[in-house]
Design an enzyme around this catalytic site. Structure first.
Site, mmCIF file in Angstrom:
data_model
loop_
_atom_site.group_PDB
_atom_site.id
_atom_site.type_symbol
_atom_site.label_atom_id
_atom_site.label_comp_id
_atom_site.label_asym_id
_atom_site.label_seq_id
_atom_site.Cartn_x
_atom_site.Cartn_y
_atom_site.Cartn_z
ATOM 1 N N GLY A 1 21.254 -34.261 13.011
ATOM 2 C CA GLY A 1 21.463 -33.485 11.793
ATOM 3 C C GLY A 1 20.602 -34.034 10.671
ATOM 4 O O GLY A 1 19.965 -35.078 10.813
ATOM 5 N N LEU A 2 20.582 -33.319 9.563
ATOM 6 C CA LEU A 2 19.782 -33.728 8.418
ATOM 7 C C LEU A 2 20.249 -35.063 7.839
ATOM 8 O O LEU A 2 21.401 -35.470 8.038
ATOM 9 C CB LEU A 2 19.862 -32.659 7.323
ATOM 10 C CG LEU A 2 19.225 -31.300 7.628
ATOM 11 C CD1 LEU A 2 19.596 -30.308 6.523
ATOM 12 C CD2 LEU A 2 17.717 -31.425 7.755
ATOM 13 N N SER A 3 19.370 -35.716 7.113
ATOM 14 C CA SER A 3 19.745 -36.924 6.378
ATOM 15 C C SER A 3 20.843 -36.550 5.382
ATOM 16 O O SER A 3 20.731 -35.554 4.671
ATOM 17 C CB SER A 3 18.535 -37.476 5.622
ATOM 18 O OG SER A 3 18.890 -38.602 4.857
ATOM 19 N N SER B 1 23.892 -35.680 6.255
ATOM 20 C CA SER B 1 24.869 -34.766 6.852
ATOM 21 C C SER B 1 26.159 -35.474 7.266
ATOM 22 O O SER B 1 27.211 -34.843 7.408
ATOM 23 C CB SER B 1 24.262 -34.050 8.063
ATOM 24 O OG SER B 1 23.866 -34.976 9.057
ATOM 25 N N GLY B 2 26.076 -36.794 7.485
ATOM 26 C CA GLY B 2 27.272 -37.555 7.851
ATOM 27 C C GLY B 2 27.247 -38.143 9.250
ATOM 28 O O GLY B 2 28.268 -38.598 9.754
ATOM 29 N N SER C 1 16.657 -36.968 14.611
ATOM 30 C CA SER C 1 16.063 -36.389 15.829
ATOM 31 C C SER C 1 15.795 -34.894 15.633
ATOM 32 O O SER C 1 16.454 -34.058 16.249
ATOM 33 C CB SER C 1 16.950 -36.639 17.055
ATOM 34 O OG SER C 1 18.312 -36.361 16.805
#
Length: 202
Positions: A35-37, A39-40, A109
């Protein structure tokens, strides 16, 4: 250098992956958080690890920033370096699976082919892709590390979601919507999935 590869002969010991799993009392597999930076991913991965630890499951978390301070400190953020980053992590994660350990990998990723590469390294039931889904604008608002701000200012180049793409998973085993779900709800969803699909049994 390539010529010398023909002299590499892997040694096979008598203790197998199945032996190590029996000793530990559970299966081993990869939980791959993507997931995006912001996002958790790391927060949830560590929360899941705590829950699994309480259940007597042997675990280890591989986190993007931590890996880049050691094993992958020589890599940048170009498409080629991102690919090599995930390749190395995939090989390390595979070793953990062989050791009988549940490995939780938290990496942006961004490219589907790289995530598929890791999936192909292990057996069919040893890779669980977890899409930590969160809108870019929410991730930017969080911006705990101040990375989005630097990316918008042009200080950080090739930043995923800003000037580098993120390819969403097409068929992840689990989707977490962290702008709507609490950490506790996300952890419960993952544990329930693992229990319902027999991942927590030998």
């Amino acid at each position: 250098m390539q010529e010398n590869k023909k002299f590499i002969i892997p040694h096979r010991g008598k203790i197998t992956k199945q032996d190590r799993r029996r000793l530990k009392g559970h299966k081993s597999f990869i939980l791959w958080f993507t997931g995006l930076s912001g996002s958790g991913k790391s927060t949830i991965a560590h929360a899941v690890e705590e829950k699994l630890f309480e259940m007597g499951v042997h675990t280890y978390v591989l986190d993007g920033d931590n890996i880049r301070t050691g094993l992958n400190k020589d890599l940048g953020f170009s498409a080629e370096d991102r690919e090599e980053n995930i390749r190395r992590i995939g090989e390390v994660a595979k070793l953990f699976v062989d050791a009988g350990i549940v490995v939780l990998s938290a990496f942006i990723s961004p490219y589907r082919k790289d995530r598929q590469f890791v999936r192909n390294l292990v057996e069919k039931d040893e890779f669980v892709e977890i899409y930590v889904k969160c809108p870019l604008e929410v991730c930017e608002l969080r911006d705990v590390k101040g990375l989005y701000k630097k990316a918008r200012q042009g200080i950080i180049k090739n930043f995923t979601g800003i000037d580098d793409p993120y390819e969403e998973p097409e068929n992840p085993e689990i989707v977490l919507e962290t702008d709507r779900e609490t950490i506790e709800e996300c952890v419960e969803k993952i544990i329930n999935y693992l229990a319902q699909n027999n991942y927590l049994e030998v």
